[in-house]
Write an enzyme that holds these catalytic residues in place. Structure first.
Site, PDB file in Angstrom:
ATOM      1  N   ASP A  31       0.842  -1.205   0.000  1.00  0.00           N
ATOM      2  CA  ASP A  31       0.000   0.000   0.000  1.00  0.00           C
ATOM      3  C   ASP A  31       0.873   1.249   0.000  1.00  0.00           C
ATOM      4  O   ASP A  31       0.677   2.164  -0.810  1.00  0.00           O
ATOM      5  CB  ASP A  31      -0.891   0.012   1.251  1.00  0.00           C
ATOM      6  CG  ASP A  31      -1.568  -1.322   1.455  1.00  0.00           C
ATOM      7  OD1 ASP A  31      -2.548  -1.590   0.756  1.00  0.00           O
ATOM      8  OD2 ASP A  31      -1.090  -2.099   2.308  1.00  0.00           O
ATOM      9  N   GLU A 290       2.691  -6.302  -5.622  1.00  0.00           N
ATOM     10  CA  GLU A 290       2.342  -5.617  -6.865  1.00  0.00           C
ATOM     11  C   GLU A 290       3.459  -4.702  -7.338  1.00  0.00           C
ATOM     12  O   GLU A 290       3.811  -4.687  -8.503  1.00  0.00           O
ATOM     13  CB  GLU A 290       1.109  -4.749  -6.651  1.00  0.00           C
ATOM     14  CG  GLU A 290       0.025  -5.499  -5.953  1.00  0.00           C
ATOM     15  CD  GLU A 290      -1.337  -5.085  -6.412  1.00  0.00           C
ATOM     16  OE1 GLU A 290      -1.466  -4.004  -6.984  1.00  0.00           O
ATOM     17  OE2 GLU A 290      -2.265  -5.873  -6.222  1.00  0.00           O
TER      18      GLU A 290
HETATM   19  C1  LIG Z   1      12.947  -5.830  -0.642  1.00  0.00           C
HETATM   20  C2  LIG Z   1      12.646  -4.364  -0.720  1.00  0.00           C
HETATM   21  C3  LIG Z   1      11.423  -3.910  -1.185  1.00  0.00           C
HETATM   22  N1  LIG Z   1      11.187  -2.575  -1.264  1.00  0.00           N
HETATM   23  C4  LIG Z   1       9.895  -2.082  -1.759  1.00  0.00           C
HETATM   24  C5  LIG Z   1       9.558  -2.392  -3.195  1.00  0.00           C
HETATM   25  C6  LIG Z   1       8.052  -2.208  -3.164  1.00  0.00           C
HETATM   26  O1  LIG Z   1       7.742  -0.843  -3.342  1.00  0.00           O
HETATM   27  C7  LIG Z   1       7.664  -2.645  -1.754  1.00  0.00           C
HETATM   28  C8  LIG Z   1       7.050  -4.031  -1.717  1.00  0.00           C
HETATM   29  O2  LIG Z   1       5.757  -3.988  -2.190  1.00  0.00           O
HETATM   30  P1  LIG Z   1       5.109  -5.160  -3.015  1.00  0.00           P
HETATM   31  O3  LIG Z   1       6.028  -5.635  -4.020  1.00  0.00           O
HETATM   32  O4  LIG Z   1       3.781  -4.670  -3.513  1.00  0.00           O
HETATM   33  O5  LIG Z   1       4.910  -6.351  -1.990  1.00  0.00           O
HETATM   34  P2  LIG Z   1       4.326  -6.434  -0.491  1.00  0.00           P
HETATM   35  O6  LIG Z   1       4.129  -7.840  -0.213  1.00  0.00           O
HETATM   36  O7  LIG Z   1       5.216  -5.742   0.446  1.00  0.00           O
HETATM   37  O8  LIG Z   1       2.930  -5.700  -0.530  1.00  0.00           O
HETATM   38  C9  LIG Z   1       1.683  -6.362  -0.583  1.00  0.00           C
HETATM   39  O9  LIG Z   1       0.837  -5.642   0.260  1.00  0.00           O
HETATM   40  C10 LIG Z   1      -0.492  -6.129   0.291  1.00  0.00           C
HETATM   41  C11 LIG Z   1      -1.291  -5.348   1.287  1.00  0.00           C
HETATM   42  C12 LIG Z   1      -1.068  -6.045  -1.108  1.00  0.00           C
HETATM   43  O10 LIG Z   1      -2.363  -6.386  -1.144  1.00  0.00           O
HETATM   44  C13 LIG Z   1      -0.235  -6.945  -1.980  1.00  0.00           C
HETATM   45  O11 LIG Z   1      -0.753  -7.029  -3.277  1.00  0.00           O
HETATM   46  C14 LIG Z   1       1.168  -6.433  -1.998  1.00  0.00           C
HETATM   47  O12 LIG Z   1       1.200  -5.207  -2.672  1.00  0.00           O
HETATM   48  O13 LIG Z   1       8.845  -2.650  -0.984  1.00  0.00           O
HETATM   49  C15 LIG Z   1      12.133  -1.662  -0.883  1.00  0.00           C
HETATM   50  O14 LIG Z   1      11.897  -0.454  -0.972  1.00  0.00           O
HETATM   51  N2  LIG Z   1      13.336  -2.108  -0.395  1.00  0.00           N
HETATM   52  C16 LIG Z   1      13.630  -3.420  -0.307  1.00  0.00           C
HETATM   53  O15 LIG Z   1      14.739  -3.771   0.129  1.00  0.00           O
END
Ligand SMILES: Cc1cn([C@H]2C[C@H](O)[C@@H](COP(=O)(O)OP(=O)(O)O[C@H]3O[C@@H](C)[C@H](O)[C@@H](O)[C@H]3O)O2)c(=O)[nH]c1=O
Length: 400
Positions: A31, A290
């Site tokens: 989110d 996502e």
């Molecule tokens: C590993 C890593 C990720 N990130 C960031 C990349 C992305 O913007 C974020 C991870 O988000 P996502 O890939 O979407 O995965 P998520 O599993 O963290 O988020 C989830 O949350 C739920 C509530 C939703 O319904 C899901 O669909 C999904 O979006 O973290 C960093 O900034 N630094 C890091 O080291």
């Protein structure tokens, strides 16, 4: 470091034009990840000052530790479930021309009342999916109790969908990073990432799951060496729970564990602006949620999607909708191996131990073709208008 570009058409210091973005942090980083990226892009592409209402500023600080740098363009408001507080916050702020609630997060009554007076464009920014119904519903209005229409914005890969979030300078940034080993070295040093690796390098940012011990075994039994950069901690937690690794293994960022041809490295959580660089350094990835999924698409490398689980197998429909489209023209052997492993990773399908190893070996046998097809798919998506370009057209707000 990739950063927000200051808008060329920067409005005057008092910013007459404001967008409000509302985020409720449910769990993980999805989110806040999408909400922050969207806010940056509204400022960058549409020259809007963004007022970002978020209920968990701690999650934002984790993702964007440097957020003070952006405060001229993105003003953060702590969103509390107390109407009196919201009323006070609203007292001194400019009327918005655009209000975006992310993922149906239900706006506070005081905000709805204010919107009834100033009548901004109102969007509900929805979850990403490649399913046909989302394309049909994209940009459809729904009349709300305060007399305004709320439009549904469905991100997607179809040209008729709401598109994907992409920075204007993405391709140039990636090229500059990949062409300059010095930049890569500096990045690795800054985050304590190993300078060398054994075999192909996979970035693994995935959820806790029962499949991980089986996949570790698969990688150990396969012929080719492989290094996994384990991000986010959840895969390591699963391995520890299943007693595949010792309780004290991979505890600290930078810790390395070698199991035959498989090398595991625990990597640190980097700011969101640095996340793309992890993908650019890798040969392939397993991503989740996502936002990281979209970033893997932009990076153009082979990847699996560990999709966020939902009730009633809704997520499996989403998973298949995407991969059925993306792999439609792939050679049969590669497609079968990929789909079988993708289902296995997501807790469906029927691979046993030897079937898993065979599928992996088939995948590796077609490696170069997979690399090429992933790049072609990515280029096709890069050629489409991004979500912000589509939004500029839809909203009639001027694009930078
Ligand atoms: C590993 C890593 C990720 N990130 C960031 C990349 C992305 O913007 C974020 C991870 O988000 P996502 O890939 O979407 O995965 P998520 O599993 O963290 O988020 C989830 O949350 C739920 C509530 C939703 O319904 C899901 O669909 C999904 O979006 O973290 C960093 O900034 N630094 C890091 O080291």
């Amino acid at each position: 470091m990739q950063s927000l570009n200051l808008p060329v058409c920067a409005p005057p210091a008092d910013f007459a034009t404001e967008a409000w973005v509302f985020i409720r942090v449910i769990d993980n980083f999805g989110d806040v990840g999408v909400g922050w990226r969207l806010s940056c892009l509204l400022a960058e592409f549409l020259c809007l000052r963004v007022r970002l209402w978020i209920d968990d500023v701690g999650a934002l600080d984790r993702l964007v530790p440097e957020r003070a740098v952006y405060q001229a363009q993105i003003v953060v408001e702590v969103w509390q479930d107390d109407e009196a507080v919201v009323q006070r916050q609203l007292a001194d702020v400019t009327d918005p021309v655009l209000v975006i609630e992310t993922f149906g997060c239900d706006l506070p009554p005081a905000v709805l009342a204010r919107m009834a007076e100033c009548r901004p464009l109102w969007l509900n920014w929805e979850y990403l999916t490649a399913e046909d119904w989302a394309v049909d519903l994209h940009a459809m209005p729904s009349l709300q109790a305060n007399g305004l229409a709320k439009y549904f914005w469905f991100m997607g890969i179809d040209a008729a969908s709401g598109g994907l979030l992409r920075e204007a300078d993405y391709v140039a940034e990636r090229a500059a990073f990949l062409q300059q080993p010095g930049l890569q070295q500096a990045f690795r040093q800054r985050y304590g990432l190993p300078l060398r690796h054994n075999g192909r390098l996979w970035l693994v940012f995935a959820y806790a799951a029962v499949c991980w011990p089986q996949w570790m075994l698969m990688w150990q039994q396969a012929d080719t060496p492989i290094t996994l950069w384990l991000a986010g901690g959840q895969v390591i937690d699963s391995l520890r729970a299943a007693q595949v690794i010792a309780p004290d293994a991979l505890q600290q960022d930078g810790d390395v564990l070698v199991l035959d041809k498989l090398t595991l490295v625990r990597i640190p959580f980097v700011p969101q602006a640095a996340f793309d660089r992890l993908l650019w350094l890798a040969d392939a990835a397993i991503v989740r949620g996502e936002d990281s999924f979209v970033r893997a698409l932009w990076a153009g490398l082979p990847f699996f999607w560990h999709i966020y689980q939902q009730d009633d197998e809704v997520h499996i429909h989403k998973l298949h909708a995407f991969w059925n489209r993306a792999t439609a023209g792939w050679p049969v052997g590669l497609r079968e191996a990929f789909m079988a492993l993708s289902d296995d990773l997501n807790g469906t399908g029927s691979l046993d131990g030897s079937g898993r190893v065979r599928a992996w070996q088939n995948l590796c046998a077609s490696w170069q073709i997979w690399v090429k097809l992933a790049a072609v798919w990515s280029e096709m998506l890069h050629a489409q208008d991004s979500a912000l370009e589509k939004l500029a057209r839809f909203s009639h707000l001027p694009l930078k």
